[in-house]
Design an enzyme around this catalytic site. Structure first.
Site, mmCIF file in Angstrom:
data_model
loop_
_atom_site.group_PDB
_atom_site.id
_atom_site.type_symbol
_atom_site.label_atom_id
_atom_site.label_comp_id
_atom_site.label_asym_id
_atom_site.label_seq_id
_atom_site.Cartn_x
_atom_site.Cartn_y
_atom_site.Cartn_z
ATOM 1 N N THR A 13 0.852 -1.187 0.000
ATOM 2 C CA THR A 13 0.000 0.000 0.000
ATOM 3 C C THR A 13 0.891 1.242 0.000
ATOM 4 O O THR A 13 1.987 1.239 0.566
ATOM 5 C CB THR A 13 -0.942 0.024 1.209
ATOM 6 O OG1 THR A 13 -0.199 0.236 2.414
ATOM 7 C CG2 THR A 13 -1.743 -1.268 1.320
ATOM 8 N N GLY A 14 0.419 2.296 -0.652
ATOM 9 C CA GLY A 14 1.253 3.481 -0.780
ATOM 10 C C GLY A 14 2.511 3.195 -1.574
ATOM 11 O O GLY A 14 3.565 3.806 -1.343
ATOM 12 N N SER A 17 4.997 5.937 -4.420
ATOM 13 C CA SER A 17 5.997 6.982 -4.166
ATOM 14 C C SER A 17 6.819 6.615 -2.940
ATOM 15 O O SER A 17 6.461 5.716 -2.167
ATOM 16 C CB SER A 17 5.324 8.348 -3.944
ATOM 17 O OG SER A 17 4.508 8.327 -2.788
ATOM 18 N N GLY A 18 7.925 7.325 -2.767
ATOM 19 C CA GLY A 18 8.726 7.224 -1.552
ATOM 20 C C GLY A 18 9.173 5.820 -1.191
ATOM 21 O O GLY A 18 9.634 5.047 -2.040
ATOM 22 N N TYR A 169 -0.546 11.707 14.858
ATOM 23 C CA TYR A 169 0.345 10.824 14.105
ATOM 24 C C TYR A 169 1.031 9.822 15.031
ATOM 25 O O TYR A 169 1.070 8.611 14.747
ATOM 26 C CB TYR A 169 1.387 11.647 13.356
ATOM 27 C CG TYR A 169 2.299 10.816 12.494
ATOM 28 C CD1 TYR A 169 1.859 10.336 11.264
ATOM 29 C CD2 TYR A 169 3.591 10.503 12.898
ATOM 30 C CE1 TYR A 169 2.679 9.563 10.463
ATOM 31 C CE2 TYR A 169 4.418 9.727 12.108
ATOM 32 C CZ TYR A 169 3.960 9.263 10.891
ATOM 33 O OH TYR A 169 4.787 8.483 10.113
#
Length: 286
Positions: A13-14, A17-18, A169
């Site tokens: 997931t995600g 990018s990065g 966070y």
């Protein structure tokens, strides 16, 4: 049979990018059948094209918004058209909201995106994972979980009182740590790990939900951070290494086993959090 990532089905997931993109690219080059996700279908497709251009390898790209439970349901339907099993689930996607805002399910955005969404996705995929011997779940957390003072507040998981972006966070990442710990108790047939990738150059904190002030800070300091390949070290290692080659630790930091704080492995809190999470999902789904 010794573990080999060749032809293993991996969901990142995600992964557009990065750290997620660096992880997906490396695992694809090692022979895994990789699916990457992004909230934007166009962004996921562009990342898949970039991986193909760099490596010559095809990966699957799908849209997934972890902040909305119905979108997770939709994703799972689409994902099951691609595969009927998963060997490695890497819950890498995350965000930080600059101010307290609610999702369409009435959940605080950072909490929903970083913890409750991955919790729900993982539980929905468990039947696919449990079909495979020694399947693995990797939850990308953060050392910032240590900033939670006094442990997770089960009475105010979504910070209705005293909200700040950094506090939300840190709480979401502590919840992810406790989720990993509890997974290991409830599903001993699956190898589950939590990961601190380090402070990495990514687009994290620059999305519209993060707000202008936080976005500017991240863009200012981002060039000082380490490259995404460094942040992917633990994810790649834990996805590829045979079990006998891994340290017994369930928490890894920047490619090395690490010792989590006691509040991240409190069995009473982790069990209670699991039950509360299931109840929040039932309420949100009506």
């Amino acid at each position: 049979m010794s573990w080999n990532i060749q032809d293993k089905v991996v969901l990142v997931t995600g992964g557009a990018s990065g750290i997620g993109l660096a992880t997906a690219t490396e695992l694809a080059t090692r022979g895994a059948a990789v699916t990457i996700t992004s909230r934007s279908a166009d962004k996921a497709e562009a990342a898949a094209d970039a991986i193909k251009d760099a490596t010559g390898i095809d990966v699957t790209a799908l849209a997934l918004d972890l902040s909305e439970l119905d979108r997770i349901d939709s994703f799972i339907e689409r994902f099951q058209r691609v595969t009927d099993s998963v060997d490695v689930l890497i819950n890498n996607a995350g965000t930080i909201a600059g101010k307290r805002q609610l999702t369409g399910d009435g959940l605080e955005l950072t909490f929903a995106s970083n913890y409750l969404g991955p919790f729900y996705l993982t539980n929905q995929l468990l039947p696919l994972l449990s079909q495979q011997p020694a399947s693995r779940i990797l939850n990308v957390s953060s050392e910032l979980y240590r900033n939670v003072k006094g442990g997770l507040n089960l009475a105010d998981l979504q910070l209705e009182r005293g909200f700040s972006a950094s506090k939300a966070y840190a709480h979401s990442k502590l919840a992810l740590m406790l989720f990993t710990f509890e997974l290991r108790q409830r599903h001993t047939d699956i190898e589950s790990f939590a990961i601190n990738p380090g402070v990495i150059q990514t687009s994290f904190g620059t999305g519209p939900e993060s707000g202008l002030a936080l976005s500017l800070r991240m863009k200012l300091f981002g060039p000082m951070f380490r490259k995404p390949d460094h942040g992917a070290r633990s994810s790649v290692l834990l996805a590829t290494a045979p079990s006998q080659d891994l340290d017994s630790s369930w928490y890894w930091s920047e490619g090395n086993p690490a010792q989590p704080q006691p509040m991240a492995s409190d069995p009473e809190v982790s069990s209670a959090l699991w039950e509360l999470s299931e109840e929040l999902i039932r309420q949100a789904k009506g």
